[in-house]
Write an enzyme that holds these catalytic residues in place. Structure first.
Site, short mmCIF file in Angstrom:
data_model
loop_
_atom_site.label_atom_id
_atom_site.label_comp_id
_atom_site.label_asym_id
_atom_site.label_seq_id
_atom_site.Cartn_x
_atom_site.Cartn_y
_atom_site.Cartn_z
N ASP A 69 0.81 -1.22 0.00
CA ASP A 69 0.00 0.00 0.00
C ASP A 69 0.84 1.26 0.00
O ASP A 69 0.46 2.27 -0.60
CB ASP A 69 -0.92 0.00 1.22
CG ASP A 69 -1.99 -1.09 1.13
OD1 ASP A 69 -2.27 -1.55 0.02
OD2 ASP A 69 -2.53 -1.47 2.18
N GLY A 70 2.00 1.23 0.65
CA GLY A 70 2.87 2.40 0.68
C GLY A 70 3.32 2.81 -0.71
O GLY A 70 3.37 4.00 -1.04
N LYS A 166 -9.48 20.80 23.59
CA LYS A 166 -8.08 20.41 23.73
C LYS A 166 -7.93 18.96 23.28
O LYS A 166 -8.70 18.09 23.68
CB LYS A 166 -7.63 20.56 25.18
CG LYS A 166 -7.37 22.00 25.62
CD LYS A 166 -6.80 22.05 27.02
CE LYS A 166 -6.45 23.49 27.41
NZ LYS A 166 -5.35 24.03 26.59
N ASP A 168 -4.77 16.07 21.24
CA ASP A 168 -3.43 15.89 20.69
C ASP A 168 -3.37 16.18 19.20
O ASP A 168 -2.32 16.56 18.67
CB ASP A 168 -2.93 14.46 20.94
CG ASP A 168 -2.58 14.22 22.40
OD1 ASP A 168 -2.50 15.20 23.16
OD2 ASP A 168 -2.37 13.05 22.77
N THR A 179 -10.39 2.46 7.07
CA THR A 179 -9.93 1.20 7.66
C THR A 179 -8.47 1.28 8.09
O THR A 179 -7.86 0.26 8.39
CB THR A 179 -10.10 0.04 6.65
OG1 THR A 179 -9.51 0.40 5.40
CG2 THR A 179 -11.56 -0.29 6.45
N SER A 184 -8.34 2.64 13.77
CA SER A 184 -7.63 2.30 15.01
C SER A 184 -7.93 3.31 16.12
O SER A 184 -7.77 3.01 17.30
CB SER A 184 -6.11 2.24 14.76
OG SER A 184 -5.58 3.52 14.48
#
Length: 271
Positions: A69-70, A166, A168, A179, A184
């Site tokens: 996939d990369g 707030k 990250d 997906t 995740s």
């Protein structure tokens, strides 16, 4: 489907993928095609390129990737138009975006020449900041605080709504990317053909679920300097209190598919 001019790229650092790419290049050269090969592949009779950008307006009929996939994400990022891409899994992990293995190439060529294929179109997203538009992403754009010792306040604007909290970081995903990292983080799985985007907050102070919105303009204003990450491969930077704009790219990714399937990515993930 006309196959006269093609470009072939392989997974970086994979001897297996490079050997396979040479074999594929020779297959198309023997059929009288004009073949471009991306560095470090070298094949007699093929035209070597350092990068896809060197093609300019070559008017390709097909792009072929050999790897995982990369490799596909990297190739798509540099295709300036909607050139169809045939993805061959060679040395990849799950190969979620891949359509065939090397052994299935003759069948794929036969189906392409007889127009017995499906051209599957998927939306991509693109971020811009301070007047500069960055390379498009197929899966997601992730905006995260640069200073990991301080939590940023993220203002997220979409249509007529504004969410400020707030957190990250915040991830803007396409259905293709639903997906991946978005999943995740607790995001929903969406059918790949949908024209929507997923806004997924990353570690918000107060639990905030993913939001699925029309493929409209999304603006993010961080209270701290941020990194803008495209498909986990390209990183750009933005200063605090400045607007980062994310929208659907005007060119879609087009995949060559040999047959129709349901939720293709779910089956590849083992569901």
């Amino acid at each position: 489907m006309k196959i006269e001019k093609i470009v072939i790229g392989a997974k970086f650092g994979s001897a297996e993928a490079e050997v396979a790419a040479r074999d594929v290049a020779n297959t198309f050269l023997q059929r009288g095609c004009r073949v471009y090969v991306l560095s470090p592949i070298s094949v007699n009779g093929a035209i070597p390129l350092e990068a896809i950008e060197d093609l300019g307006d070559a008017g390709l009929d097909l792009a072929i990737t050999l790897g995982g996939d990369g490799t596909t994400l990297r190739t798509l990022r540099h295709l300036s138009d909607e050139t169809p891409i045939l993805t061959i899994n060679v040395g990849g992990n799950r190969g979620i975006l891949s359509e065939i293995t090397l052994e299935q190439l003759p069948q794929a060529i036969s189906q392409m020449e007889s127009d017995n294929i499906i051209l599957e179109k998927r939306i991509r997203v693109v971020a811009s900041y301070n007047g500069e538009e960055f390379p498009p992403a197929l899966n997601e754009i992730y905006i995260t605080r640069s200073n990991l010792t301080r939590t940023a306040n993220m203002m997220i604007k979409f249509q007529n709504d504004t969410v400020t909290q707030k957190m990250d970081g915040v991830m803007i995903s396409t259905p293709s990317g639903s997906t991946g990292h978005s999943f995740s983080l607790g995001g929903p799985i969406l059918h790949e053909s949908l024209d929507v985007l997923i806004i997924t907050p990353v570690a918000p102070m107060y639990r905030l679920a993913s939001i699925v919105v029309p493929d409209d303009i999304i603006e993010i204003i961080p209270s701290h300097d941020c990194s803008i990450v495209m498909d986990a491969q390209v990183i750009k930077y933005a200063e605090f209190n400045e607007t980062i704009t994310i929208k659907k790219h005007d060119k879609r990714a087009v995949f060559v598919r040999l047959k129709k399937r349901g939720l293709r990515q779910m089956s590849k993930m083992g569901f």
